[in-house]
Design a protein around this motif. Structure first.
Motif, mmCIF file in Angstrom:
data_model
loop_
_atom_site.group_PDB
_atom_site.id
_atom_site.type_symbol
_atom_site.label_atom_id
_atom_site.label_comp_id
_atom_site.label_asym_id
_atom_site.label_seq_id
_atom_site.Cartn_x
_atom_site.Cartn_y
_atom_site.Cartn_z
ATOM 1 N N SER A 390 6.726 -7.715 -1.749
ATOM 2 C CA SER A 390 6.346 -8.697 -0.731
ATOM 3 C C SER A 390 6.755 -10.108 -1.125
ATOM 4 O O SER A 390 7.327 -10.850 -0.311
ATOM 5 N N LEU A 424 4.027 -10.091 6.536
ATOM 6 C CA LEU A 424 4.315 -8.847 7.250
ATOM 7 C C LEU A 424 4.617 -7.706 6.283
ATOM 8 O O LEU A 424 4.174 -6.572 6.493
ATOM 9 N N MET A 425 5.368 -7.991 5.228
ATOM 10 C CA MET A 425 5.679 -6.959 4.247
ATOM 11 C C MET A 425 4.421 -6.515 3.509
ATOM 12 O O MET A 425 4.192 -5.318 3.304
ATOM 13 N N SER A 428 2.231 -4.413 5.844
ATOM 14 C CA SER A 428 2.838 -3.105 6.099
ATOM 15 C C SER A 428 2.718 -2.185 4.885
ATOM 16 O O SER A 428 2.304 -1.020 5.006
ATOM 17 N N ILE A 432 0.709 1.345 4.381
ATOM 18 C CA ILE A 432 1.432 2.574 4.051
ATOM 19 C C ILE A 432 0.883 3.227 2.794
ATOM 20 O O ILE A 432 0.674 4.445 2.736
#
Length: 490
Positions: A390, A424-425, A428, A432
């Motif tokens: 990130s 956003l990374m 996400s 996950i």
């Protein structure tokens, strides 16, 4: 229905501390000086790109100061369902500069204003979705975002230290850098003094002292302070009534989505820094205030509003957590919007002076993020990889600003900001690996292996029941010391 802002008020909240008029004025002015260069940069850049004259550009700047002040007061004091009641300074968002320049090239400034109004209205309607994602912002994510905010702001401090204007002949001159260094040293010396009041005001005092030094060195220009009107009311739709174009609204809505992500991160980040609770309702109130401010700002000739990351750093470095201090800063901004002469005085602070203080401010943001990341559990999981990926992803547009220039416009709009890229990374990857656990390996990633203390099986096999270590020596169950051979003796 109960007032949501009132429901969150608790006398024990650190942000509700009342420091008195004098402290509010001093610390509030410090916030304004910290973000003034950033809040005037957007209207200055956009006005020049739109081909406006100096008079109209001045009105854009005045409108942005006025709108930012009102937005700050709304965010800090709050109304029912609007305002996080956190020490967040609001101002024109940098995330939409490229998009607004593109829109102005096709439909003029009226199209920009219309796109901001329409996209902000859509953003206001979808805030309930964003307000329910706090569980996806654990210390892992907020730490990444806070760290990235500090790192992405360091180029700003460097440009300020070099003089601010890259086209100026003295940009990067030793004199500019030396002035920034002197200001930095003053900040550090004042911070070391035993007086808590002086230490907390170290940034403001350093800016004043640095400006005085710059004046006597011939590096501060106050000649334009007396030019122009002393008092001026913001003009409603001075640049014409807004026009609404579908393509422009769609482009601006992407900017609004990015703004919502960045504002969510800023709200959670400042909550982490001042150690106060931020739940989904409070986050939603903050996002709604952001969108309402962005919706109303074009009426006065301003643009999308969001929290200023550099002021989050100021909260961290000074330890002043009171939202009333920031609300006072909002009053200063409104006053500057009504008194252009005051704005011209603040604008006379040399960029190099701001750069010296910015190094401490922005570095403190990154340090606060690192402190948050130290609370994260990295044992037998992918959290270290999430942090690495990130932050690395967020640094791409900082290391190479043209990285996304050949991608579709919406990709560049989203990812040209290192903050939104990292946020956003992080969100996400956290979802996950830490929420969608199906398919996860029970073995550490090769990138994580070796980052924690390990022992070889053959070493453990040589130990007997009852063996123990004391003061660096190995003893058996009977208390007899067991010799430990040096590595070269094996």
């Amino acid at each position: 229905m109960a007032n949501s802002a009132e429901e969150t008020v608790s006398p024990t909240r650190p942000e509700d501390e009342k420091l008195g008029i004098g402290a509010n004025l001093a610390y509030g002015l410090q916030h304004v000086l910290t973000m003034y260069g950033g809040i005037v940069a957007v209207p200055l850049i956009l006005g020049q790109a739109a081909g406006l004259g100096s008079g109209d550009i001045g009105l854009l700047i005045t409108a942005s100061l006025f709108a930012g002040g009102l937005a700050t007061i709304l965010q800090t004091i709050g109304l029912p369902f609007f305002g996080s009641q956190l020490p967040l300074v609001q101002g024109v968002s940098f995330s939409g500069v490229a998009t607004m320049i593109a829109i102005s090239g096709n439909g003029g400034l009226q199209s920009v204003l219309g796109a901001v109004i329409a996209a902000s209205l859509i953003g206001l309607l979808i805030t309930p979705i964003f307000s329910r994602i706090t569980r996806f912002f654990p210390p892992l994510v907020t730490g990444i975002v806070i760290t990235t905010i500090g790192l992405t702001l360091m180029p700003v401090a460097a440009r300020w230290a070099m003089g601010g204007n890259s086209s100026a002949p003295d940009f990067g001159s030793p004199a500019n850098i030396q002035l920034a260094a002197v200001t930095l040293v003053i900040v550090l010396l004042l911070s070391k003094l035993g007086s808590a009041a002086i230490s907390r005001l170290s940034i403001l005092l350093a800016l004043i002292i640095g400006t005085v030094i710059a004046y006597f060195a011939g590096m501060a220009d106050f000649s334009q302070v007396t030019e122009g009107p002393f008092f001026a009311l913001p003009l409603v739709f001075h640049f014409g009534y807004p026009t609404f174009e579908v393509a422009a609204i769609a482009s601006m809505f992407i900017v609004i989505m990015v703004t919502l992500v960045e504002t969510s991160a800023d709200i959670l980040a400042v909550g982490e820094i001042i150690e106060t609770k931020v739940d989904s309702r409070r986050l939603g109130d903050g996002l709604r205030a952001d969108m309402l401010s962005s919706l109303l700002a074009p009426i006065f000739g301003s643009f999308t509003q969001s929290a200023f990351a550099q002021n989050v750093g100021l909260v961290a470095v000074t330890g002043v957590k009171s939202r009333y201090v920031v609300a006072t800063g909002g009053l200063f901004l409104v006053t500057l919007g009504l008194l252009p002469v005051m704005g011209r005085i603040v604008a006379a602070v040399p960029s190099s002076v701001l750069g010296g203080a910015g190094i401490v401010l922005f570095g403190t943001v990154a340090a606060s993020g690192i402190r948050t990341l130290s609370k994260v559990d990295y044992a037998n999981n992918m959290n270290l990889v999430i942090v690495a990926t990130s932050i690395g992803f967020g640094m791409i547009p900082i290391a190479s600003p043209t990285f996304y220039e050949h991608f579709p416009a919406w990709v560049e709009t989203i990812f040209h900001s290192g903050i939104s890229s990292a946020a956003l990374m992080a969100i996400s990857l956290n979802m996950i690996f830490n929420h969608m656990t199906a398919g996860n390996s029970d073995q550490q990633s090769v990138f994580v292996a070796g980052t924690e203390r390990t022992l070889r099986y053959q070493d453990i096999a040589r130990l007997h029941d009852g063996d123990y270590f004391l003061n660096g020596k190995l003893y058996d169950a009977n208390g007899t010391e067991v010799p430990v051979l040096a590595a070269e003796a094996h």
